[in-house]
Write an enzyme that holds these catalytic residues in place. Structure first.
Site, PDB file in Angstrom:
ATOM      1  N   SER A 155       0.803  -1.215   0.000  1.00  0.00           N
ATOM      2  CA  SER A 155       0.000   0.000   0.000  1.00  0.00           C
ATOM      3  C   SER A 155       0.845   1.279   0.000  1.00  0.00           C
ATOM      4  O   SER A 155       1.935   1.329  -0.563  1.00  0.00           O
ATOM      5  CB  SER A 155      -0.975  -0.043   1.187  1.00  0.00           C
ATOM      6  OG  SER A 155      -1.987   0.924   1.065  1.00  0.00           O
ATOM      7  N   ASP A 196     -11.464  -4.205  -2.777  1.00  0.00           N
ATOM      8  CA  ASP A 196     -10.719  -3.189  -2.028  1.00  0.00           C
ATOM      9  C   ASP A 196     -11.594  -1.954  -1.799  1.00  0.00           C
ATOM     10  O   ASP A 196     -12.048  -1.320  -2.763  1.00  0.00           O
ATOM     11  CB  ASP A 196      -9.462  -2.813  -2.806  1.00  0.00           C
ATOM     12  CG  ASP A 196      -8.460  -2.013  -1.998  1.00  0.00           C
ATOM     13  OD1 ASP A 196      -8.871  -1.247  -1.116  1.00  0.00           O
ATOM     14  OD2 ASP A 196      -7.254  -2.151  -2.268  1.00  0.00           O
ATOM     15  N   HIS A 202      -8.476  -4.810   0.708  1.00  0.00           N
ATOM     16  CA  HIS A 202      -7.169  -4.143   0.667  1.00  0.00           C
ATOM     17  C   HIS A 202      -6.094  -5.021   1.279  1.00  0.00           C
ATOM     18  O   HIS A 202      -4.944  -5.013   0.823  1.00  0.00           O
ATOM     19  CB  HIS A 202      -7.277  -2.812   1.416  1.00  0.00           C
ATOM     20  CG  HIS A 202      -6.143  -1.871   1.151  1.00  0.00           C
ATOM     21  ND1 HIS A 202      -5.900  -1.305  -0.078  1.00  0.00           N
ATOM     22  CD2 HIS A 202      -5.163  -1.395   1.969  1.00  0.00           C
ATOM     23  CE1 HIS A 202      -4.848  -0.514  -0.015  1.00  0.00           C
ATOM     24  NE2 HIS A 202      -4.372  -0.554   1.216  1.00  0.00           N
TER      25      HIS A 202
END
Length: 248
Positions: A84, A200, A228
């Site tokens: 991320s 996500d 996610h």
């Protein structure tokens, strides 16, 4: 000798390497020599991160941090897995800054290349309930991971409330005009696998699609049924995809 792999955790409030990678690190360690540092601004590395402002500056500072770690361990070249907006962005920055030190990279959830969040998570209401809700958005189905989310809520709440954690976190998402220039993604020629969860809620799949289109050596794998946190929702598929790509 196992090939070295550096696991770079995500950028949620209160995160650290142990809590991020706990569910998959032991499995990846069967194939790789895994290093999983706390990144600047998180966990054991909150102190000493003052003065860094904006996502590009943080990514560059973390890339330099990882280079120092590689030097300390005598590692010339490594694989990366970057999660991320913290770990993914740091992985891309490192590949740009020191391309000779990176072999292959896996980045997750768009690697921080999407727009800044409309609001900073958690800290406007720093309560246990807010932390639990923040973590709940990271998985596809909260009901499947209720016990884990409750455990992580306690861990990450304590870490998010440490002295210095809030100003560091807020500065990571500051919209600044100056600072390091944007990365030229077209010059990152390493093999890159971009993983994105089909469900996500933090970053839409289109963010990774744009990222892959800009990277000359990248391909995208959308993981069905994952949010996610792909490594939490689909750990078997995550470890298989990472292992196969990095061993190719």
């Amino acid at each position: 000798m196992k090939p070295p792999l550096v696991l770079l955790h995500g950028g949620g409030p209160g995160v650290d390497a142990d809590s991020n990678w706990g569910g998959v690190r032991s499995r990846l360690s069967g194939e790789f020599r895994c290093l999983a540092p706390d990144l600047l601004g998180f966990g054991t590395r909150i102190a000493g991160s003052a003065g860094i402002t904006g996502p590009r500056a943080w990514a560059a500072a973390r890339a330099r941090q990882v280079l120092d770690i590689l030097d300390d361990h005598g590692l010339d070249r490594v694989h990366l897995v970057g999660n991320s907006a913290a770990g993914g962005a740091a992985a891309l920055a490192l590949a740009s800054m020191a391309p000779e030190r990176v072999d292959r990279a896996v980045v997750m959830g768009g690697a921080g290349t999407g727009p800044l969040p409309a609001a900073v998570p958690f800290y406007d209401a720093p309560t246990r309930e807010s932390m639990r809700a923040t973590l709940g958005r990271l998985v596809a189905d909260e009901g499947v991971h209720g016990e884990l989310l409750d455990e992580l809520t306690g861990i990450r709440l304590r870490q998010a409330l440490r002295p210095g954690a809030e100003p560091a976190f807020r500065s990571m998402f500051a919209d600044v005009e100056d600072g390091p220039p944007p990365l030229d993604l077209t010059k990152i020629v390493h093999p890159v696998l971009a993983l994105h969860g089909e469900c996500d809620l933090v970053s839409p799949v289109e963010v990774s699609e744009r990222l892959v289109a800009a990277l000359p050596g990248a391909r995208l794998a959308v993981v069905a049924g994952a949010g996610h946190w792909i490594h939490v929702d689909r750990p078997d598929e995550f470890c298989s995809l990472v292992g196969e790509f990095l061993s190719a």
